[in-house]
Structure formats: C-alpha cells, structure tokens
Design a protein around this motif. Structure first.
Motif, PDB file in Angstrom:
ATOM      1  N   LEU A  63     -15.234 -16.278 -25.548  1.00  0.00           N
ATOM      2  CA  LEU A  63     -15.331 -16.662 -24.141  1.00  0.00           C
ATOM      3  C   LEU A  63     -15.190 -15.464 -23.207  1.00  0.00           C
ATOM      4  O   LEU A  63     -15.447 -15.596 -21.997  1.00  0.00           O
ATOM      5  CB  LEU A  63     -14.242 -17.686 -23.799  1.00  0.00           C
ATOM      6  N   TRP A  64     -14.809 -14.313 -23.731  1.00  0.00           N
ATOM      7  CA  TRP A  64     -14.502 -13.163 -22.886  1.00  0.00           C
ATOM      8  C   TRP A  64     -15.656 -12.756 -21.964  1.00  0.00           C
ATOM      9  O   TRP A  64     -15.419 -12.458 -20.785  1.00  0.00           O
ATOM     10  CB  TRP A  64     -14.056 -11.987 -23.745  1.00  0.00           C
ATOM     11  N   PRO A  65     -16.918 -12.723 -22.426  1.00  0.00           N
ATOM     12  CA  PRO A  65     -17.989 -12.332 -21.505  1.00  0.00           C
ATOM     13  C   PRO A  65     -18.077 -13.227 -20.265  1.00  0.00           C
ATOM     14  O   PRO A  65     -18.475 -12.750 -19.191  1.00  0.00           O
ATOM     15  CB  PRO A  65     -19.259 -12.468 -22.367  1.00  0.00           C
ATOM     16  N   TYR A  66     -17.710 -14.501 -20.408  1.00  0.00           N
ATOM     17  CA  TYR A  66     -17.747 -15.391 -19.245  1.00  0.00           C
ATOM     18  C   TYR A  66     -16.506 -15.219 -18.369  1.00  0.00           C
ATOM     19  O   TYR A  66     -16.568 -15.410 -17.151  1.00  0.00           O
ATOM     20  CB  TYR A  66     -17.834 -16.852 -19.709  1.00  0.00           C
ATOM     21  N   PRO A 102     -12.088 -19.532  -9.467  1.00  0.00           N
ATOM     22  CA  PRO A 102     -12.820 -18.738 -10.462  1.00  0.00           C
ATOM     23  C   PRO A 102     -13.116 -19.492 -11.748  1.00  0.00           C
ATOM     24  O   PRO A 102     -14.180 -19.321 -12.337  1.00  0.00           O
ATOM     25  CB  PRO A 102     -11.896 -17.536 -10.716  1.00  0.00           C
ATOM     26  N   LEU A 103     -12.191 -20.356 -12.198  1.00  0.00           N
ATOM     27  CA  LEU A 103     -12.448 -21.072 -13.441  1.00  0.00           C
ATOM     28  C   LEU A 103     -13.493 -22.161 -13.270  1.00  0.00           C
ATOM     29  O   LEU A 103     -14.241 -22.459 -14.203  1.00  0.00           O
ATOM     30  CB  LEU A 103     -11.142 -21.654 -13.993  1.00  0.00           C
ATOM     31  N   ALA A 104     -13.565 -22.743 -12.082  1.00  0.00           N
ATOM     32  CA  ALA A 104     -14.676 -23.663 -11.806  1.00  0.00           C
ATOM     33  C   ALA A 104     -15.997 -22.904 -11.879  1.00  0.00           C
ATOM     34  O   ALA A 104     -17.014 -23.425 -12.365  1.00  0.00           O
ATOM     35  CB  ALA A 104     -14.495 -24.312 -10.438  1.00  0.00           C
ATOM     36  N   GLY A 105     -15.982 -21.640 -11.422  1.00  0.00           N
ATOM     37  CA  GLY A 105     -17.181 -20.809 -11.527  1.00  0.00           C
ATOM     38  C   GLY A 105     -17.528 -20.469 -12.961  1.00  0.00           C
ATOM     39  O   GLY A 105     -18.707 -20.433 -13.338  1.00  0.00           O
ATOM     40  N   VAL A 106     -16.501 -20.210 -13.783  1.00  0.00           N
ATOM     41  CA  VAL A 106     -16.746 -19.930 -15.205  1.00  0.00           C
ATOM     42  C   VAL A 106     -17.385 -21.136 -15.879  1.00  0.00           C
ATOM     43  O   VAL A 106     -18.360 -21.005 -16.637  1.00  0.00           O
ATOM     44  CB  VAL A 106     -15.427 -19.553 -15.914  1.00  0.00           C
ATOM     45  N   GLU A 107     -16.857 -22.315 -15.608  1.00  0.00           N
ATOM     46  CA  GLU A 107     -17.426 -23.531 -16.195  1.00  0.00           C
ATOM     47  C   GLU A 107     -18.871 -23.711 -15.758  1.00  0.00           C
ATOM     48  O   GLU A 107     -19.748 -24.041 -16.578  1.00  0.00           O
ATOM     49  CB  GLU A 107     -16.598 -24.749 -15.783  1.00  0.00           C
ATOM     50  N   ALA A 108     -19.149 -23.497 -14.467  1.00  0.00           N
ATOM     51  CA  ALA A 108     -20.512 -23.646 -13.964  1.00  0.00           C
ATOM     52  C   ALA A 108     -21.446 -22.628 -14.614  1.00  0.00           C
ATOM     53  O   ALA A 108     -22.591 -22.950 -14.970  1.00  0.00           O
ATOM     54  CB  ALA A 108     -20.526 -23.501 -12.442  1.00  0.00           C
ATOM     55  N   ALA A 109     -20.970 -21.391 -14.782  1.00  0.00           N
ATOM     56  CA  ALA A 109     -21.803 -20.353 -15.390  1.00  0.00           C
ATOM     57  C   ALA A 109     -22.110 -20.686 -16.850  1.00  0.00           C
ATOM     58  O   ALA A 109     -23.246 -20.493 -17.320  1.00  0.00           O
ATOM     59  CB  ALA A 109     -21.101 -18.999 -15.290  1.00  0.00           C
ATOM     60  N   ALA A 155     -22.269 -30.060 -23.072  1.00  0.00           N
ATOM     61  CA  ALA A 155     -22.458 -29.602 -21.695  1.00  0.00           C
ATOM     62  C   ALA A 155     -21.467 -30.239 -20.726  1.00  0.00           C
ATOM     63  O   ALA A 155     -21.358 -29.782 -19.582  1.00  0.00           O
ATOM     64  CB  ALA A 155     -23.884 -29.910 -21.234  1.00  0.00           C
ATOM     65  N   THR A 156     -20.748 -31.268 -21.157  1.00  0.00           N
ATOM     66  CA  THR A 156     -19.834 -31.961 -20.239  1.00  0.00           C
ATOM     67  C   THR A 156     -18.395 -31.880 -20.749  1.00  0.00           C
ATOM     68  O   THR A 156     -17.618 -31.046 -20.295  1.00  0.00           O
ATOM     69  CB  THR A 156     -20.275 -33.422 -20.062  1.00  0.00           C
ATOM     70  N   SER A 157     -18.038 -32.727 -21.700  1.00  0.00           N
ATOM     71  CA  SER A 157     -16.632 -32.823 -22.114  1.00  0.00           C
ATOM     72  C   SER A 157     -16.130 -31.529 -22.750  1.00  0.00           C
ATOM     73  O   SER A 157     -14.982 -31.117 -22.520  1.00  0.00           O
ATOM     74  CB  SER A 157     -16.450 -33.994 -23.089  1.00  0.00           C
ATOM     75  N   ASP A 158     -16.971 -30.845 -23.542  1.00  0.00           N
ATOM     76  CA  ASP A 158     -16.509 -29.605 -24.171  1.00  0.00           C
ATOM     77  C   ASP A 158     -16.227 -28.533 -23.133  1.00  0.00           C
ATOM     78  O   ASP A 158     -15.231 -27.794 -23.235  1.00  0.00           O
ATOM     79  CB  ASP A 158     -17.549 -29.103 -25.174  1.00  0.00           C
ATOM     80  N   LEU A 159     -17.083 -28.407 -22.143  1.00  0.00           N
ATOM     81  CA  LEU A 159     -16.861 -27.393 -21.113  1.00  0.00           C
ATOM     82  C   LEU A 159     -15.665 -27.741 -20.233  1.00  0.00           C
ATOM     83  O   LEU A 159     -14.969 -26.848 -19.735  1.00  0.00           O
ATOM     84  CB  LEU A 159     -18.124 -27.220 -20.270  1.00  0.00           C
ATOM     85  N   GLN A 160     -15.402 -29.015 -20.032  1.00  0.00           N
ATOM     86  CA  GLN A 160     -14.190 -29.409 -19.300  1.00  0.00           C
ATOM     87  C   GLN A 160     -12.939 -29.004 -20.087  1.00  0.00           C
ATOM     88  O   GLN A 160     -11.945 -28.539 -19.503  1.00  0.00           O
ATOM     89  CB  GLN A 160     -14.203 -30.908 -19.049  1.00  0.00           C
ATOM     90  N   LEU A 161     -12.971 -29.166 -21.401  1.00  0.00           N
ATOM     91  CA  LEU A 161     -11.846 -28.731 -22.238  1.00  0.00           C
ATOM     92  C   LEU A 161     -11.628 -27.224 -22.120  1.00  0.00           C
ATOM     93  O   LEU A 161     -10.484 -26.750 -22.048  1.00  0.00           O
ATOM     94  CB  LEU A 161     -12.105 -29.101 -23.704  1.00  0.00           C
ATOM     95  N   LEU A 162     -12.722 -26.473 -22.080  1.00  0.00           N
ATOM     96  CA  LEU A 162     -12.595 -25.026 -21.975  1.00  0.00           C
ATOM     97  C   LEU A 162     -12.015 -24.617 -20.624  1.00  0.00           C
ATOM     98  O   LEU A 162     -11.192 -23.694 -20.548  1.00  0.00           O
ATOM     99  CB  LEU A 162     -13.964 -24.367 -22.190  1.00  0.00           C
ATOM    100  N   ALA A 166      -7.338 -22.603 -17.635  1.00  0.00           N
ATOM    101  CA  ALA A 166      -6.471 -22.801 -16.472  1.00  0.00           C
ATOM    102  C   ALA A 166      -5.007 -22.943 -16.857  1.00  0.00           C
ATOM    103  O   ALA A 166      -4.131 -22.522 -16.095  1.00  0.00           O
ATOM    104  CB  ALA A 166      -6.910 -24.041 -15.695  1.00  0.00           C
ATOM    105  N   PHE A 167      -4.733 -23.521 -18.040  1.00  0.00           N
ATOM    106  CA  PHE A 167      -3.333 -23.834 -18.348  1.00  0.00           C
ATOM    107  C   PHE A 167      -2.845 -23.230 -19.664  1.00  0.00           C
ATOM    108  O   PHE A 167      -2.019 -22.306 -19.652  1.00  0.00           O
ATOM    109  CB  PHE A 167      -3.116 -25.345 -18.320  1.00  0.00           C
TER     110      PHE A 167
END
Length: 624
Positions: free
Chosen positions: A26-29, A102-109, A138-145, A150-151
């Motif tokens: 996940l580091w590049p994102y 920023p993490l909302a941006g990471v998820e969107a990216a 594209a939905t639940s997995d990215l929300q988990l990430l 974030a936490f």
C-alpha cells in the motif's frame, strides 16, 4: 454458484504470506500523504504519553498534599489532572482531523486505479471473474483498507510505544512489581502469533464469500424479470439464504477466534495487576513502598489496559486489511491489454505513405486465423481453425453458421476483444496486433447481438460510438439510419435517461440504439453481430433500407441468421465447425451448398418447408 480463479478463492494459497509484507504494497498510495500520517502518529503518541503523566501527578498528590493535608496542593494537582485530560482529548481529536481527508483521498485514488485497471483488462479476464467479486473489491475491501490506515496502522505503533513507556515507568517506580506485570508478556505474544495465522485464513474466506453474495444479489436484481416471470423467487431466496448462512458461519468463526484472544489478553494482565496489588499492599504495610508510588504504579498499569486489550481487535483489523490488500492486488497484478506493437509475431504497421500493401491485402482479411480460449484445455479443439477470409474494401460480407460455430468469436477478434491464437488479421494490409488499440477501435465499430446500454441519456449512449467532437447532427443521422426516431417521443427526447442496462426500453429499441451507436462515427470497418434480430418485420425492412446506404461507404462483416439480413451483404461466408466452408453470393450458395440452403430454409419464417431442402428446386425456393 459463480467462482473465480483458484488464487482468488483458496485462502490456503495465501496462508504463508506475511501480513506486513502484504500491507507494505500500500506504500505507493500512502506515500503522497505520509507527512500528515507521521504527524498524526506523533500527535497520538504525545496524547497517549500525556495520559501516562496522570499517574505521576497522582503519586505527587498522594505523597505530598494529601499526606500533608494541603488543600491548596490538592486543588493544584486537580487542575493539572484536568489540563492533562483536556490536552489528551484535544490531541486525539487533532489526530483524527489530520488523517480523515488524506485517507479519503487514498481510498479514492485506489478505487480510481482499480477502475482504470478493470477497463484495461482483457475480455477473457472479465469472462473468468464474477462481477460481484470485482464489486466487493472496489467497495468493502477498500473501506477496510481506509479503516486500517486510519486506526490500526497508527495505534499498533502508538500502543506499542505507550506500553514500552508505561513499562519503563513502572520498572523505575518498583522493579519487582514491574516484573510481575511483565509476567504475561510471553504467553500473550504466543497467543497473538497463533491467532494471526488462523484468523488470516478465516478473514480471507469471509471476504471471498462477501463477493459471492454480492454476485448473487447483483444477478437477482438484473434478472428480476426472469425470476418473476418463471416464479423462481423462492429458489433464488433459498440460494441467497444458503450463501448468507455460510457467510454467517464464517463470521461467527472469526468472532470465536477474536473472543479467544481477548479472553487471554484481558485475563492474564488482570491477574498480573491483581498480583501486583497484593504484593504492593504488603510492601506499603511493611514500609518498603510509599502509598503514592503504589497508586501511581497501579494507575499506570490500569492506563495500559486499553493498549493491551486493543491488541486483539487491532490484529484482527490488520488481518482483514491484509486480505483486502491481497484481493485488491489480485486484480491490479493482472496483465492489461497490450497497447500495440508488442504481441509476438506482430507485423509492423506500414508507414502512411507506403504503397507496399497490395490490393489483395486491402479491406479486412483473416490470414490462417485460429483461436482457442485461454482457459480452454490444451487438448481441446480450437473454436476457430485456420480461417482464411477476405472482405474487399467497400464490400459487406454476411457470416452465416449454426449456433456455436464461432461467428461471434470471429467478430470479437477484429476489435481485439480477444487475441488470435495463431495467424493474423489485417485492415488495409495493417496487422491489427501492431495497431494501438485506441486507433484500431476508432477504425472499427461494433454492434453486438446483446445490446448493452448504460445508465445515461439516449444521446450519450449513441454518441459513445463517435469522436468527442460529434454533435447533434451526427446523432440525428445515426438515429435515422437505425430507425430509432422513437426517441423523440420519449419524455426528454434524446436527453431521456434509459436506466440501468436500458431495461426501460424494449429489446428492439435497445437494438436500434446499439446500431445507431455503431454507425454514428461513420467507421471505415463495421462489425455487426446479428443487429436486427429483435426487430419486427416492418421495422427491419426500414432499417435495412437505411443500412444499405451506410454499408455502401464502409467495409462490413455482418453475422446473419435471417435471409433478409443476408441479402444486405454483397457476399456470404459459411462458417462450419470453426472453418470457412464456403464463400459466395447468397444465390450461389443456395444452389451449391446444402448446409447453407438448410440454414436459410430453417431461418425463413412463415414457411412450411421441411427441415432440409432437397435438390436445386428446393434451393431456389429457399432463395425466393
């Protein structure tokens, strides 16, 4: 029930992988927002350590103002406790503010990157993967990430620092009590290692089952007319309940594992604190330890309960994130369609001014083309076998054959929805494997047998087949050719939203819009897969009349099942068993090829002819 490839469905495949190594992908994102994440982690550490100062203030109060009955000192200490509590709360609030945007941006990216990759992956990939599995990634997995970043990512580090600082404080206050508190450390560490390995497998299984359940829901929604029409709602509900029950069992397994580690992580430290309390009380009674030191020691130990107790669910969330990362990169690691000039055996494209291409190579030509689907057994017969076919410039050719003969597959090779297994296809002498896909698909327009429309306006659906500069004039012309003037009577005309899959329109209306989309860009090469199958006789005649004018200015390959469609073409090719069995005009093949005559006789609606016409008279009758 739909299934994905083995690596996407078998958790054992990933059992040996390190969660840390997986999450590092996940580091590049994360790199673009690393500064804010580091600041947020520092703020959280500062807030957590501020909480550890409170026991030291309590020690000073107990051994000082309280022992000396100094009320002013007590109020002063209380003020410090209040300031420390407020400061800790404000710092944790600042941490949350720092990471939210920023993490909302990471998820969107990441979601945008996944969508781009899905658009570039070959059709063979989409044939292999259920849409629900892709949707869940594209939905639940990215929300988990996003939740992990974030936490758990922050607090695994913050809690580790807090525990380290807290243990040092306790050892400094009294090393013997500190060793008692450290007693459960090794058993807890062993339990965490075992938990991580077992939980990973169950978490992976649960997330794959979510994808399967999503697929069933999606198919049920899109196929609701079939389900209702055949009264299959009970069987579909039963299938949903079975999958839902399986997922429930897996989630309960996760809960049992989590409760087991929590039982150990909570119980052992509590026993250690109880033992320290007894030992410390004895020491205070013997005069070996001050009451303030014991209060501070126990307060520090209690302050560490949350960092220790949280280890279980932080590890669980981290494992969920690791499996979500695996699932995400299973798609991202797939090889996209090549951009051209890269396929083995591809012939380079001649320069625009070159005249080396002979007239025999112009138009659309299949050179000894064979095709086998990538996931087909190696010893299976190819779908297409040594196909040689030449459609001359400006000529339209009908492709006729029985169901399963390979007609649709052959048409899919022209825009490179699939790559040929051997041989090559040329457009005006240019090998299509050497053409960039964007350029190739600007030259070739397609209309498939099953017309697909998107949740957009009628105009937007049609103009999808044209250049961006196309406007109202091109739209009107394409609608006229496809006899789709019905759109003008829709509530908002060409601005009317057609709804998901275009199901608000009839089958014939969808097919006419798909045909309009194919001709709106005035392509040099046109590939039509049975474009008139859903039209009534009168509409079909009107569309054929308009389509003849379009075909006069393009090179076209038309999959046909009805004689009326065949008659649009200049010549006909009969595809039988994956091979071109005959090529000629409609009337020539009726006279000379029994299989073709049989196909045309069977397709000629409204006749009482037998299954197979016998003799030349029957062929001529089929022609009429």
């Amino acid at each position: 029930m739909p299934t994905t490839r083995a690596t996407a469905k078998d958790p054992e495949v990933h059992a040996g992988r390190s969660a840390v190594r997986t999450l590092l992908r996940l580091w590049p994102y994360v790199r673009p927002v690393r500064a804010r994440l580091f600041v947020a982690a520092f703020v959280a550490v500062l807030a957590s350590c501020m909480g550890l100062v409170i026991p030291l203030v309590l020690k000073w109060m107990v051994d000082g103002p309280i022992a000396d009955r100094d009320s002013r000192g007590v109020w002063f200490g209380a003020l410090w406790l209040l300031l420390l509590g407020v400061g800790e709360a404000l710092l944790f609030g600042l941490r949350r503010w720092l990471v939210a945007r920023p993490l909302a941006g990471v998820e969107a990216a990441m979601r945008a990157a996944l969508y781009r990759r899905l658009q570039r992956l070959p059709v063979a990939f989409h044939d292999r993967w259920p849409s629900g599995q892709l949707l869940s990634r594209a939905t639940s997995d990215l929300q988990l990430l996003r939740m992990f970043l974030a936490f758990p990512l922050t607090f695994l580090f913050v809690n580790a620092v807090t525990i380290l600082v807290g243990v040092i404080i306790m050892l400094v206050q009294d090393w013997s009590l500190g060793l008692v508190i450290l007693g459960p450390a090794i058993p807890v560490l062993i339990v965490c290692i075992v938990f991580e390995r077992r939980y990973h497998l169950v978490a992976r299984r649960a997330q794959d089952q979510v994808g399967d359940l999503t697929t069933v829901v999606e198919e049920s929604v899109l196929g609701i007319r079939i389900i209702k029409g055949f009264g299959r709602h009970r069987s579909q509900a039963r299938a949903f309940r079975e999958l839902s029950g399986t997922l429930r069992g897996t989630e309960l397994h996760k809960a049992r594992l989590l409760s087991a580690i929590w039982a150990v992580i909570v119980t052992l430290p509590e026993l250690a604190i109880g033992a320290a309390l007894v030992l410390g009380t004895v020491q205070v009674a013997d005069g070996d330890l001050s009451a303030g030191t014991l209060v501070a020691f126990l307060s520090t130990a209690l302050a560490l309960r949350w960092p220790v107790d949280s280890i279980g669910f932080l590890l669980a969330m981290s494992q969920d994130a690791a499996t979500a990362t695996e699932r995400y990169f299973e798609v991202m690691d797939e090889d996209p369609e090549s951009e051209g000039d890269s396929l083995p055996g591809a012939h380079p494209r001649p320069h625009a001014s070159a005249s080396g291409s002979s007239g025999a190579d112009c138009g659309l030509r299949f050179h000894d083309v064979s095709f086998r689907y990538p996931d087909a057994p190696a010893d299976s017969a190819p779908v297409l076998d040594h196909v040689d076919l030449h459609i001359r410039p400006g000529e339209s050719m009908a492709l006729v054959g029985t169901t399963g003969s390979g007609k649709t597959t052959l048409t899919a090779l022209v825009p490179r929805l699939h790559e040929v297994t051997s041989g090559r296809i040329t457009l005006d002498g240019h090998d299509i494997s050497a053409l960039p896909r964007e350029e190739l698909r600007a030259l070739v327009a397609v209309a498939f047998e099953e017309p697909t429309l998107f949740s957009a306006s009628v105009g937007a659906n049609v103009l999808m087949g044209a250049q961006e500069s196309a406007g109202e004039a091109e739209l009107r012309h394409a609608l006229s050719v496809a006899q789709a003037d019905f759109v003008h009577s829709l509530p908002q005309g060409t601005d009317t939203q057609v709804g998901e899959q275009g199901l608000s329109l009839s089958g014939g209306q969808r097919q006419r819009l798909a045909l309009a989309r194919a001709v709106v860009g005035k392509p040099r090469f046109l590939v039509l897969d049975d474009p008139l199958s859903a039209l009534d006789v009168h509409t079909e005649a009107a569309v054929e009349a308009a389509l003849r004018r379009v075909l006069a200015d393009t090179t076209a390959l038309i999959v046909a099942h009805r004689p009326s469609t065949v008659l649009l073409a200049d010549r006909v090719a009969l595809l039988s068993g994956g091979r071109i069995a005959a090529v000629g005009t409609h009337h020539e093949l009726l006279r000379t090829n029994a299989e073709y005559a049989w196909l045309m006789a069977g397709a000629d609606e409204g006749t009482d002819r037998g299954d197979t016409p016998h003799g030349t008279d029957s062929f001529e009758e089929a022609a009429r």
